[in-house]
Each structure stands twice: as structure tokens, then as C-alpha cells.
Write an enzyme that holds these catalytic residues in place. Structure first.
Site, PDB file in Angstrom:
ATOM      1  N   ASP A  43       0.835  -1.209   0.000  1.00  0.00           N
ATOM      2  CA  ASP A  43       0.000   0.000   0.000  1.00  0.00           C
ATOM      3  C   ASP A  43       0.868   1.256   0.000  1.00  0.00           C
ATOM      4  OD1 ASP A  43      -2.530  -0.945  -0.152  1.00  0.00           O
ATOM      5  OD2 ASP A  43      -3.040  -0.635   1.951  1.00  0.00           O
ATOM      6  N   LYS A  65      -3.721   3.224  -3.110  1.00  0.00           N
ATOM      7  CA  LYS A  65      -5.091   3.632  -3.477  1.00  0.00           C
ATOM      8  C   LYS A  65      -5.569   4.732  -2.544  1.00  0.00           C
ATOM      9  CE  LYS A  65      -6.900  -0.388  -1.064  1.00  0.00           C
ATOM     10  NZ  LYS A  65      -6.841   0.321   0.211  1.00  0.00           N
ATOM     11  N   MET A 182      -8.423   9.729   8.577  1.00  0.00           N
ATOM     12  CA  MET A 182      -8.957  10.201   7.293  1.00  0.00           C
ATOM     13  C   MET A 182      -9.937  11.363   7.503  1.00  0.00           C
ATOM     14  SD  MET A 182      -9.547   6.520   5.432  1.00  0.00           S
ATOM     15  CE  MET A 182      -9.998   5.611   6.895  1.00  0.00           C
TER      16      MET A 182
HETATM   17  N1  SAH Z   1      -4.527   0.874   8.703  1.00  0.00           N
HETATM   18  C1  SAH Z   1      -4.000   2.196   8.943  1.00  0.00           C
HETATM   19  C2  SAH Z   1      -5.002   3.278   8.642  1.00  0.00           C
HETATM   20  C3  SAH Z   1      -5.388   3.353   7.172  1.00  0.00           C
HETATM   21  S1  SAH Z   1      -6.489   4.665   6.849  1.00  0.00           S
HETATM   22  C4  SAH Z   1      -3.507   2.285  10.385  1.00  0.00           C
HETATM   23  O1  SAH Z   1      -3.792   1.375  11.180  1.00  0.00           O
HETATM   24  O2  SAH Z   1      -2.835   3.244  10.727  1.00  0.00           O
HETATM   25  C5  SAH Z   1      -5.379   5.953   6.365  1.00  0.00           C
HETATM   26  C6  SAH Z   1      -5.375   7.046   7.401  1.00  0.00           C
HETATM   27  O3  SAH Z   1      -4.548   6.683   8.497  1.00  0.00           O
HETATM   28  C7  SAH Z   1      -4.806   8.370   6.927  1.00  0.00           C
HETATM   29  O4  SAH Z   1      -5.755   9.127   6.225  1.00  0.00           O
HETATM   30  C8  SAH Z   1      -4.449   9.019   8.233  1.00  0.00           C
HETATM   31  O5  SAH Z   1      -5.600   9.516   8.894  1.00  0.00           O
HETATM   32  C9  SAH Z   1      -3.947   7.829   9.022  1.00  0.00           C
HETATM   33  N2  SAH Z   1      -2.479   7.684   8.950  1.00  0.00           N
HETATM   34  C10 SAH Z   1      -1.796   6.654   8.432  1.00  0.00           C
HETATM   35  N3  SAH Z   1      -0.465   6.815   8.618  1.00  0.00           N
HETATM   36  C11 SAH Z   1      -0.327   7.981   9.283  1.00  0.00           C
HETATM   37  C12 SAH Z   1       0.781   8.691   9.811  1.00  0.00           C
HETATM   38  N4  SAH Z   1       2.038   8.245   9.693  1.00  0.00           N
HETATM   39  N5  SAH Z   1       0.546   9.848  10.475  1.00  0.00           N
HETATM   40  C13 SAH Z   1      -0.706  10.328  10.644  1.00  0.00           C
HETATM   41  N6  SAH Z   1      -1.791   9.687  10.167  1.00  0.00           N
HETATM   42  C14 SAH Z   1      -1.606   8.532   9.508  1.00  0.00           C
END
Ligand code: SAH
Length: 262
Positions: A43, A65, A182
Site C-alpha cells: 500500500d 489507493k 482520514m
Molecule cells: N490501517 C492504517 C489506517 C489506514 S487509513 C492504520 O492502522 O494506521 C489511512 C489514514 O490513516 C490516513 O488518512 C491518516 O488519517 C492515518 N495515517 C496513516 N499513517 C499515518 C501517519 N504516519 N501519520 C498520521 N496519520 C496517519
């Protein structure tokens, strides 16, 4: 059952959480699975540095995506995984954070199982956990919160999405910290909805690119969320945190004209 499956095997898919970005936050299991893979489907929120654990012979396919950007349809990713597994590859699906927190990991497991493909899951550190830890702020603190809610700001098409006003009432009554994933593009609706149940002065934090060298954050009050995102040019990927646990960060915020971003 899953518990009898090895971590990785030919013909099997392993969903691996790659954590929030810092490659040192990978689990030992994740490192072992990545190293064993012959095909990796990656991803776009996964830091490329974690691929250093992959075999030089592994095939690496980037299947990002992000909402609104160039994308690989979810159905295509699922087909690729199934096909690679049926060809006898050791397939690792690398997902940002934890595969089962807003990562569509649940849908992928269902499709794989429906196709008769054995699947195992390796947890990762979800972004919502990393966001505040990097600032030495706990998501729960017995003086401030009885619990924490992970909630998405981005609803599936056709879904009316989170009822922010209802959630705000609940968070206030039950003293819960809200951790919003998000949420940047719908921040105005989130702010307006939450203000129906939480005070305007509720401490709020925005943490962008948590755990990475490019990490930035700002603290503000709930009624300043949208203004702060714009003024500090904070965008996606960010975690929004609403609740008294971030009161120390909110106090850091200066009046307009003298703003401070770490
Ligand atoms: N499965 C992932 C989340 C996927 S949804 C998890 O557990 O972290 C994607 C969202 O995750 C982004 O829009 C943001 O809100 C958050 N996100 C992912 N990586 C991030 C990071 N390093 N810092 C801040 N927000 C993050």
C-alpha cells in the site's frame, strides 16, 4: 483454523501491518514475513524502508489507493493476491499501520477465504497510537479519559458516515478521547458536528506523518480545527485527536500571528 497455519507459506497470503511509518516500529513477525515473501503487494502509506527486509528476489508490487488519487481498484488487488497465491507464491500484503484498523483488511480476508486461500494476519502499530506517543502524550490518562474511540472521517460511498453530534455527546458523557482517521478532507463537517456535543474549547491536536522524520503537529481548540489545518498547512495523512488528553498540546497554540508548529 488460522492458529494452525504457519506465518507464511506457498499458496498462502499474510496480511502484515507495516506500522505508521518508522520502520523500527515493525514487529519481529512482520520482519520475518516480509523476508519470506516471494511476492509483496504494498500500500502507498507503507514506508519503502520496510522493504529492506524483503528478499532481493521478491517481486514487489505497489498498489496504492489513496482517496481521490491514482488508484488500484480494491477488486484488482484482491484478484492479484488470489492469483499469486494460486501460483504457489508466498504472498505478503503490506498495509500501513494495522491491517484491521480502517485498512480494508477485513474485506481482503473475506475475499481470500471465499477463494479458499489460507490467510494469516500480523498486527501493526496503528497510526492513531503512534500519533500521540511520539509527543509523549497518552491516549488515555486516568485524569482525563476513560477510553478511546478510533473513528473514520471518510465514509464508504452510500454510507451516511459517522454521526459526529451523537459521538460528541457520547464522548462527553463517557469521557472518551476521539482519534479520527482520514478526517482532513471532511474536517469542517467533523468540527461542526462535534461542536453540537462538545465544548468549543475542547483540546484538539493534529498530527501529520506520525513517527516519520517529516512529522508535524499542532494543538488547538475544537472550534479552531479547520482554521488550524489551513494556517499550519497540515494535510493528509494526519490523525486528529479530540479530548482532554491533548490539553497540554492545545495550550501550546499561540494567538493568530504567533503560531507555533513543532
Ligand atoms: N490501517 C492504517 C489506517 C489506514 S487509513 C492504520 O492502522 O494506521 C489511512 C489514514 O490513516 C490516513 O488518512 C491518516 O488519517 C492515518 N495515517 C496513516 N499513517 C499515518 C501517519 N504516519 N501519520 C498520521 N496519520 C496517519
Amino acid at each position: 483454523m488460522n492458529s494452525t497455519l504457519p506465518l507464511t507459506a506457498p499458496g498462502q497470503v499474510t496480511l502484515v501491518g507495516a506500522g505508521p511509518g518508522d520502520p523500527e516500529l515493525l514487529t519481529l513477525k512482520a520482519v520475518r514475513a516480509i523476508g519470506a515473501a516471494t511476492v509483496l503487494l504494498v500500500d502507498d502509506l507503507v514506508n519503502d524502508a520496510v522493504l529492506e527486509h524483503a528478499s532481493p528476489r521478491a517481486r514487489i508490487v505497489h498498489v496504492g489507493k489513496r482517496g481521490g488519487c491514482k488508484s488500484t481498484p480494491q477488486s484488482f488487488i484482491e484478484k492479484l493476491m488470489i492469483q499469486a497465491a494460486q501460483e504457489g507464491e508466498v504472498v505478503v500484503r503490506l498495509k500501513g499501520g494495522d491491517p484491521f484498523i480502517f485498512g480494508r483488511g477485513g474485506e481482503e480476508v473475506e475475499h481470500l477465504q471465499a477463494a479458499g486461500i489460507p490467510v494469516t494476519v500480523v498486527n501493526g502499530i496503528t497510526a492513531g497510537l503512534a500519533a500521540l506517543s511520539s509527543l509523549n502524550v497518552p491516549l488515555t490518562h486516568r485524569e482525563h479519559a476513560h477510553g478511546v474511540v478510533f473513528v473514520t472521517g471518510h465514509a464508504k460511498p452510500g454510507d451516511s458516515g459517522t454521526d459526529w453530534a451523537a459521538l460528541a455527546h457520547c464522548a462527553r458523557e463517557a469521557r472518551l478521547t476521539l482519534v479520527i482517521y482520514m478526517g482532513v478532507s471532511s474536517a469542517a463537517a467533523i468540527q461542526a458536528g462535534l461542536l453540537q456535543g462538545l465544548p468549543a474549547a475542547t483540546p484538539t491536536a493534529i498530527v501529520q506523518r506520525a513517527s516519520l522524520p517529516q512529522q508535524r503537529h499542532a494543538g488547538c481548540t475544537l472550534d479552531q480545527l479547520v482554521e488550524t489545518l489551513q494556517a499550519e498547512r497540515l494535510g493528509s495523512p494526519s490523525i486528529l485527536v479530540v479530548g482532554d488528553v491533548v490539553s497540554g498540546l492545545a495550550q501550546l497554540r499561540q494567538p493568530a500571528g504567533a503560531r507555533q508548529v513543532a
